[in-house]
Design an enzyme around this catalytic site. Structure first.
Site, PDB file in Angstrom:
ATOM      1  N   ARG A  50      -2.591  -8.174   9.742  1.00 53.77           N
ATOM      2  CA  ARG A  50      -2.618  -7.226   8.545  1.00 53.77           C
ATOM      3  C   ARG A  50      -1.292  -6.797   8.103  1.00 53.77           C
ATOM      4  NH1 ARG A  50      -1.863  -1.842   9.976  1.00 53.77           N
ATOM      5  NH2 ARG A  50      -0.935  -1.930  11.948  1.00 53.77           N
ATOM      6  N   ARG A  92      -7.352 -13.729  -0.418  1.00 55.89           N
ATOM      7  CA  ARG A  92      -7.750 -11.998  -0.528  1.00 55.89           C
ATOM      8  C   ARG A  92      -7.091 -11.600  -1.847  1.00 55.89           C
ATOM      9  NH1 ARG A  92      -6.659  -8.533   4.527  1.00 55.89           N
ATOM     10  NH2 ARG A  92      -8.298  -7.192   3.601  1.00 55.89           N
ATOM     11  N   GLN A 190      -8.055   0.543  12.986  1.00 50.74           N
ATOM     12  CA  GLN A 190      -6.723   0.185  13.054  1.00 50.74           C
ATOM     13  C   GLN A 190      -5.724   1.449  13.574  1.00 50.74           C
ATOM     14  OE1 GLN A 190      -8.532  -0.595  10.017  1.00 50.74           O
ATOM     15  NE2 GLN A 190      -7.379  -2.556   9.232  1.00 50.74           N
ATOM     16  N   ASP A 231      -0.386  -1.993   0.245  1.00 51.20           N
ATOM     17  CA  ASP A 231      -0.597  -3.310   0.216  1.00 51.20           C
ATOM     18  C   ASP A 231      -0.341  -4.229  -1.139  1.00 51.20           C
ATOM     19  OD1 ASP A 231      -2.410  -4.301   2.736  1.00 51.20           O
ATOM     20  OD2 ASP A 231      -3.021  -2.249   2.433  1.00 51.20           O
ATOM     21  N   ASN A 241      -3.752   1.134  -1.013  1.00 50.17           N
ATOM     22  CA  ASN A 241      -3.543   1.062   0.502  1.00 50.17           C
ATOM     23  C   ASN A 241      -5.003   1.246   1.040  1.00 50.17           C
ATOM     24  OD1 ASN A 241      -2.040   0.916   2.672  1.00 50.17           O
ATOM     25  ND2 ASN A 241      -2.599   3.123   3.185  1.00 50.17           N
ATOM     26  N   LYS A 242      -5.059   1.024   2.394  1.00 47.40           N
ATOM     27  CA  LYS A 242      -6.277   1.103   3.132  1.00 47.40           C
ATOM     28  C   LYS A 242      -7.357   2.103   2.656  1.00 47.40           C
ATOM     29  CE  LYS A 242      -9.309   0.298   6.536  1.00 47.40           C
ATOM     30  NZ  LYS A 242     -10.153  -0.854   6.584  1.00 47.40           N
TER      31      LYS A 242
END
Length: 322
Positions: A50, A92, A190, A231, A241-242
């Site tokens: 990741r 992705r 995570q 990201d 982001n996440k």
């Protein structure tokens, strides 16, 4: 400066790529052996790697395929690179693979007329990673460490692989003691499996909290600042982001807590509205480690990322990638 194993989780050896399998941490530290670009993409889709690991996987996969293509004509080698780039670009939607692949293809065009095309391109990619990206990651971590005071508590939610511990190392060198709060970062955990493990392995004070406990900690003045990764980012400073990062940013603004993001500028997207958000398989919410968590017949919705507007960011700590 000491690096955690997550700082550079991918390497190449001969005609194989070795990717740290982050889904097996903390139970086991193991590497996946990948022999071609299809295997590399599968490792990314299966969340075996990741964040920064994805970036390294893309770059090293080009080297992997170039090593395998030695002896072919330059035209054939370029066609292979194009095939690899197209495959990554379709893998992705949120991660900016097309920006990485277009950069590599740009390197290829610059050295195309070299009589040692493949070797020179490999050297160019290696130099970009080792003398460019690695150095800039150190500089970014050092810059972030200067924002922290002795005794500060940092909250993080899915940061850039290995960089939070490096920030801690710079603080340690400066005689500053800091501690960390790591969210679980559901549904893959995570934060619990990777962030907390990494920081503990490197000898830092780290406390794991539920994702939904952030407001409680901030209201009790237990958090001095937030540092997260990104990201993807846009020209205006918005970033993705996440999932869960946006609500943390809103809480930080409400409680007047500095919110810092480790990011990289984008030359393609104007604002966060242009960032595509990947919707993951609902089974990643409904089950974990092969065990069903919710009753049959229940639906799930899992956007893998959310977007934070630039107005919620106290400071962007950027790496330029050059």
């Amino acid at each position: 400066m000491k690096e955690s194993i997550l700082f550079w989780p991918v390497h190449i050896k001969g005609k194989a790529l070795y990717i740290l399998d982050e889904t097996r941490i903390p139970q086991k530290v193991a590497y996946l052996k990948v022999n071609d670009y299809k295997g590399a993409i599968r490792a990314i889709l299966d969340m075996k790697t990741r964040a920064f690991g994805q970036f390294l996987t893309v770059c090293y996969t080009f080297i992997l395929e170039l090593n395998k293509a030695k002896g072919k004509t330059k035209e054939e080698q370029m066609n292979i690179l194009g095939t690899v780039a197209e495959a990554f670009n379709k893998s992705r939607p949120t991660f900016p693979f097309e920006e990485v692949t277009s950069m590599i293809l740009g390197f290829a065009k610059k050295v195309y007329n070299s009589p040692n095309f493949a070797d020179d391109l490999i050297k160019t990619i290696d130099g970009f990673l080792e003398k460019g990206i690695r150095l800039q990651r150190y500089q970014r971590a050092q810059e972030a460490s200067k924002l922290l005071k002795d005794g500060d508590a940092v909250l993080t939610h899915c940061h850039v692989s290995g960089e939070m511990s490096l920030i801690g190392e710079f603080c340690r060198d400066a005689g500053k003691r800091i501690k960390f709060f790591a969210t679980e970062t559901r549904p893959y955990f995570q934060g619990a499996r990777l962030t907390a493990w990494e920081l503990k392995e490197e000898g830092f004070d780290v406390t794991l909290i539920p994702d939904n406990a952030v407001a409680k900690l901030m209201s009790e003045k237990m958090v001095d600042c937030v540092i997260v990764g990104s990201d993807r980012s846009a020209k205006n400073g918005d970033f993705a982001n996440k999932i869960g990062t946006y609500q943390i940013a809103l809480l930080a603004r409400h409680f007047k807590i500095p919110f810092y993001v480790l990011t990289q500028p984008s030359s393609k997207l104007e604002s966060g509205d242009d960032i595509p958000i990947e919707i993951r398989d609902e089974n990643e919410i409904l089950a974990f480690a092969g065990r069903r968590l919710a009753p049959k017949g229940v639906f799930a919705y899992y956007p893998g990322f959310d977007v934070v507007g630039h107005g919620l960011v106290t400071k962007h700590i950027a790496i330029n990638g050059n």
